[in-house]
Motif scaffolding. Sequence first.
Motif, PDB file in Angstrom:
ATOM      1  N   ASP A 185      -4.994   2.738  -0.469  1.00 16.98           N
ATOM      2  CA  ASP A 185      -3.952   3.717  -0.148  1.00 16.98           C
ATOM      3  C   ASP A 185      -4.519   4.833   0.741  1.00 16.98           C
ATOM      4  OD1 ASP A 185      -2.307   2.224  -1.697  1.00 16.98           O
ATOM      5  OD2 ASP A 185      -2.402   3.537  -3.456  1.00 16.98           O
ATOM      6  N   ALA A 186      -3.618   5.448   1.500  1.00 16.50           N
ATOM      7  CA  ALA A 186      -4.031   6.529   2.408  1.00 16.50           C
ATOM      8  C   ALA A 186      -3.398   7.841   1.947  1.00 16.50           C
ATOM      9  CB  ALA A 186      -3.577   6.208   3.836  1.00 16.50           C
ATOM     10  N   VAL A 187      -4.208   8.907   2.006  1.00 18.28           N
ATOM     11  CA  VAL A 187      -3.748  10.183   1.471  1.00 18.28           C
ATOM     12  C   VAL A 187      -4.057  11.310   2.458  1.00 18.28           C
ATOM     13  CG1 VAL A 187      -3.909  11.802  -0.474  1.00 18.28           C
ATOM     14  CG2 VAL A 187      -4.243   9.351  -0.873  1.00 18.28           C
ATOM     15  N   HIS A 188      -3.099  12.236   2.589  1.00 12.03           N
ATOM     16  CA  HIS A 188      -3.358  13.489   3.284  1.00 12.03           C
ATOM     17  C   HIS A 188      -3.216  14.611   2.272  1.00 12.03           C
ATOM     18  CE1 HIS A 188      -3.750  12.445   7.479  1.00 12.03           C
ATOM     19  NE2 HIS A 188      -2.720  11.602   7.383  1.00 12.03           N
ATOM     20  N   VAL A 189      -4.099  15.601   2.333  1.00 14.22           N
ATOM     21  CA  VAL A 189      -4.001  16.759   1.455  1.00 14.22           C
ATOM     22  C   VAL A 189      -3.780  17.983   2.340  1.00 14.22           C
ATOM     23  CG1 VAL A 189      -5.170  18.193  -0.256  1.00 14.22           C
ATOM     24  CG2 VAL A 189      -5.499  15.710  -0.265  1.00 14.22           C
ATOM     25  N   ILE A 190      -2.689  18.698   2.083  1.00 17.70           N
ATOM     26  CA  ILE A 190      -2.370  19.891   2.875  1.00 17.70           C
ATOM     27  C   ILE A 190      -2.494  21.109   1.979  1.00 17.70           C
ATOM     28  CG2 ILE A 190      -0.561  21.097   4.167  1.00 17.70           C
ATOM     29  CD1 ILE A 190       0.736  18.407   4.711  1.00 17.70           C
ATOM     30  N   SER A 222       0.830  -1.206   0.000  1.00 13.65           N
ATOM     31  CA  SER A 222       0.000   0.000   0.000  1.00 13.65           C
ATOM     32  C   SER A 222       0.862   1.253   0.000  1.00 13.65           C
ATOM     33  CB  SER A 222      -0.890  -0.021   1.247  1.00 13.65           C
ATOM     34  OG  SER A 222      -0.071  -0.033   2.390  1.00 13.65           O
ATOM     35  N   ARG A 223       0.266   2.341  -0.482  1.00 16.39           N
ATOM     36  CA  ARG A 223       0.971   3.626  -0.525  1.00 16.39           C
ATOM     37  C   ARG A 223       0.354   4.582   0.484  1.00 16.39           C
ATOM     38  NH1 ARG A 223       0.916   5.987  -6.464  1.00 16.39           N
ATOM     39  NH2 ARG A 223       2.403   7.486  -5.645  1.00 16.39           N
ATOM     40  N   GLY A 224       1.209   5.364   1.093  1.00 15.08           N
ATOM     41  CA  GLY A 224       0.745   6.453   1.935  1.00 15.08           C
ATOM     42  C   GLY A 224       1.311   7.735   1.358  1.00 15.08           C
ATOM     43  N   PRO A 273       3.535   9.698  10.637  1.00 11.56           N
ATOM     44  CA  PRO A 273       3.354   8.566  11.566  1.00 11.56           C
ATOM     45  C   PRO A 273       1.963   7.927  11.467  1.00 11.56           C
ATOM     46  CG  PRO A 273       4.387  10.402  12.680  1.00 11.56           C
ATOM     47  CD  PRO A 273       3.951  10.912  11.348  1.00 11.56           C
ATOM     48  N   GLY A 274       0.980   8.683  11.000  1.00 11.29           N
ATOM     49  CA  GLY A 274      -0.383   8.127  10.889  1.00 11.29           C
ATOM     50  C   GLY A 274      -0.586   7.290   9.639  1.00 11.29           C
ATOM     51  N   LEU A 275       0.383   7.239   8.766  1.00 15.00           N
ATOM     52  CA  LEU A 275       0.241   6.464   7.527  1.00 15.00           C
ATOM     53  C   LEU A 275       0.834   5.082   7.723  1.00 15.00           C
ATOM     54  CD1 LEU A 275       1.200   9.152   4.848  1.00 15.00           C
ATOM     55  CD2 LEU A 275      -1.078   8.346   5.462  1.00 15.00           C
ATOM     56  N   ARG A 276      -0.034   4.092   7.899  1.00 13.47           N
ATOM     57  CA  ARG A 276       0.444   2.710   8.089  1.00 13.47           C
ATOM     58  C   ARG A 276       0.572   2.039   6.727  1.00 13.47           C
ATOM     59  NH1 ARG A 276       1.866   3.601  13.065  1.00 13.47           N
ATOM     60  NH2 ARG A 276       0.206   4.266  14.421  1.00 13.47           N
ATOM     61  N   PRO A 334      -6.287  10.073   7.745  1.00 19.45           N
ATOM     62  CA  PRO A 334      -5.984  10.022   6.315  1.00 19.45           C
ATOM     63  C   PRO A 334      -7.245   9.790   5.480  1.00 19.45           C
ATOM     64  CG  PRO A 334      -5.017   8.138   7.472  1.00 19.45           C
ATOM     65  CD  PRO A 334      -5.630   9.015   8.511  1.00 19.45           C
ATOM     66  N   LEU A 335      -7.192  10.266   4.248  1.00 14.10           N
ATOM     67  CA  LEU A 335      -8.341  10.152   3.345  1.00 14.10           C
ATOM     68  C   LEU A 335      -8.139   8.976   2.408  1.00 14.10           C
ATOM     69  CD1 LEU A 335      -8.487  13.934   2.323  1.00 14.10           C
ATOM     70  CD2 LEU A 335      -9.804  12.813   4.144  1.00 14.10           C
TER      71      LEU A 335
END
Lengths: 300, 730
Positions: free
Chosen positions: B139-144, B96-98, B192-195, B158-159
């Motif tokens: 996959d988990a994504v953060h948007v800043i 998986s991708r973070g 750290p929140g992206l496993r 994460p989104l």
Amino acid sequence: MSAETRDSLDPAAVARLEPLELVARTLVEGFLKGHHFSAAKGASIEFAEHRPYAAGDDVRRVDWKAFGKTDRFYLKEYEDETNVRATMIVDASGSMAFGTAGITKARYAACLAAGIGYLLLAQRDAVGLAVAGAALRRYLPPKATARHLRGIFDALDAERAEGPTLLAACIHRVAERLRRRSLVVIVSDFLDDPREVVTAIAHLRHRHADVLAFHVLDPAEAEFPFKEWALFQDSEDPSARLRIDARQIRDVYLENLAEHLDVLRKGCAALEADYSVLTTRKPFDAALAAALDARSRRTK
Amino acid sequence: MSPLPQGLENPFLAPLLLAAFLPLLLHILDRRRARAVAWPAMRFLVPRSRGRLRRRLLREALLILVRSLAALLLAYAVLRPYALEEEAAEGRGAGSRGVVLAVDTSYSMSYREKPEGPSAFEAAKDAALQVLEETSPGDAVHVIAAGHRGPAPERPAPLDPDAARRAVRDLRRGGAPFRILEALDQASDLLPGLRSDRREVLLFTDLQASTLPDGSPERLRFAADRLRSPGPPPLVRIIDCGAPSPSNRFVSTLAPGPLAAGTDEPAHLEAAAEASGRDPGPMTLRLLVDGAEAAAAEPQARGGRLAHGFAQRFTAGGVARLSIALPPGDGLPEDDARHLALEVLERIEVLVLGRADAAASAARHVDLALAPRAPDGPAPAVIFRPELAPSLEPAMLEGKRVVVLAALERLGDAAAAALERFVEEGGGLLAFAGDEVAAPGVAEGLFRDGRGVLPARLAGRDSVPSGAEPLHPRDVATGHPALAVFADPEEGDLSRIGVRRWTRAEDLPRDAVVLGRLGPDLPWIVERPRGRGKAVLVATSASTDDSDLPRTPLFLPLLHRLARYLAAGDPAARTVLVGQPISARLPPGLTAAEPYAVDPRGERRPAAVEAAGGEPRAVFLETLFPGFYELRAGEGPGAMAEVFAANVPPEESRLERLGAPALADLRAALGVEVAPDPREATRTSVTRSVKREHWPAALAIALLLLFAEQVLARGFARGAEAARKPTPWR
């Protein structure tokens, strides 16, 4: 050897004594006491004639056998024989002024020469002195009198170590003056061309002289204890200087010194001359013993 | 590993490289320190053969060389040199991708290279959406939105890719500048929140020079350490969405003069324009007042800047909407105008504290100087409207712009606090330190060991001896806007005033400025800013007790200029940068009304109500567009309508690009890969720059050299020992 005797022969302690006659007496008496030698041992006295007793004569010299036969007092007359004519060549060049052990080489040489002179005169030998420097500075022919010995002491006291060394030339000059079989004692640091010095000693041997060479070294010269950069200035020529790392040059120095000594030792051995190396820390007794030994061999 | 270094972690330690000369220096010093030895056996100090002497010198030189090299390498290791190498990086593959997507939303991203083409912001959003196309449902994504003011949300969840797409589409420009390292810090908080099996941080920015204001090695190292901890370092890529060589013209300055603007005389306005990436050339600066062109100027460029001072006369009071505009036509139109909401005063309300019963009192002098009239006559045609009061009550400060402290018998704590708050909020205080004001009960309450409003401690009264000459003011700061009228002594010479009594002003706080003196250690006029307002102290009375100033023609212009200067308050109080909040106090009758803001597009947006200092205030945070805003509450008569202006920060208009050395530092410190085109955002990296440190190798070689030096030195010594023959005296 007792501790007291050993102290009396310690070079640094002896060097502090004045005058040189006292030094000589201290050395010899300490030496003889330590080795139980007799002052008369080896003296040769031969009967010459009888003469009538006169007032003031020593009654111990009266020949009592002759008195028994003739009922008159006669004294036995002996002919004194000088066993050895010894000449001491003492180096007084500038290099002899060096000293780090509480005594300079020049003072050590003077003390040693004075002791040997005193010892030989005690054996009724004639003692002479030659002072070597850039030339033969002083020459006192051998004589067997106490007055002459005092003159030698005065001469040794008066000499100052200075100027360059031409030891071989000086030895040649002394050799030319020898008339009879002699004992020649050389006290020097031998900072001259060792092959020329050996040639000069050969000249002495050619003149039927027995040679006793004392090579005097300061402990610093023998060990070269320097451990940093130093500016070495020649004692005999202040214009000659060498700035060098002593640690780097130490082995070269010691090698050169050893080679120098080797040439002298082998040369002397080939000429049957006695050769000893002394540092100014070494007590005088060994040197005196060597002198006595050489004198004994000469009189046999 | 590349043998040549490409950078140094500790370049400031470069002087340590001089340590290479240390062995040689020690060698020379040893030589110089050589002690003299008188030596008899000189002949033994010279090697017999030249070859041997040469060998000895070579050995010594070799040892010095080895020591020098060891010292050089040790110093080199301390500098921490490194080389960059390309290393295969994790990319598309199993697991998986973070992904953290940080999009620059600052105003410089609005730049369009071509009118019909996308802006950098639009290109960045498109590129981010393309990256999301490559993601899988797991996959988990953060948007800043990097470039918005205010605190970032605390560790959001994460989104999934679909939600992330919506978040990207909803991104809007912010008002704050974008900083690469701050964006990476935000990403570090989220990592750290992206496993996930593989973690990536993608920054979409125009790489404007101001995006890396602090690229010091320590700061970069800190950012790198944060990215690495915890877990393996993520793949970090910067997607360059900016134009390769942008050019932009913009209005950089529109500022009012230091005196309060009124309807009685023209107001001074400073305007300037600049160009980024090229020479500005001739440009026309147009002054718009309430949307209508009032003046225009075409100044000459000096040092890449066009500047012009406008003198604008206003016929009515209120808040004037002023703009300086350039002709449109470049890639960033938002900064082609700059706006100012300027309060124009029809009247300057002044509260004069002091007794008015005596004809020659200080308060009366001030009152007459501000508005000359008969005691009960009508208000004269001057802008000042003085109101006399023997003592201060907090309610008296309502609507006033300036308080003149002419005389005061006492000052209560509540009155002192009200006076401090009045100045903090933009009011002006002018204090004449006569007998009453300098009295301990009043002076202490006003100064409060520097925490109060007065610019100095009033330490007692002094006077010249009887029969002696009076003192005269000197060192007057005629460059100060309030005293500029006295720059020409022919027009008015303050040094002619004779002062016989005065108050000693001492313990001036650091921010106090002396504007005139009576002697070397005798300040006469002292100014100190306080909050949004200012206070000025005059160390003599406003009556004729201390000086002949009130009798001279200089008193009136001095008082008028000082009062006008103090009435200006904070000229920029109504003008903010985009993204900064605007707020206004709700009038007492409107506390229940729902305030709202009308933005430059004319859209009505709700505003919040906050309590500040016990008073309700309407606050609007989303000033995201440059132009004029109105904060409103209520309807009809008594309604509130406060006007504000918002501008693009000038640094967002300077579009110079980040230099190659700064990018190289980024690559070196963080292993960042820079994609030069947003279309390459989806190209999964197969290699990445990895920093290889050279110091371990340098240290190892240095230690080896030191070991070799020991071996050589001992070997040389042993060889010499072995070559020596035994000495006969041992």
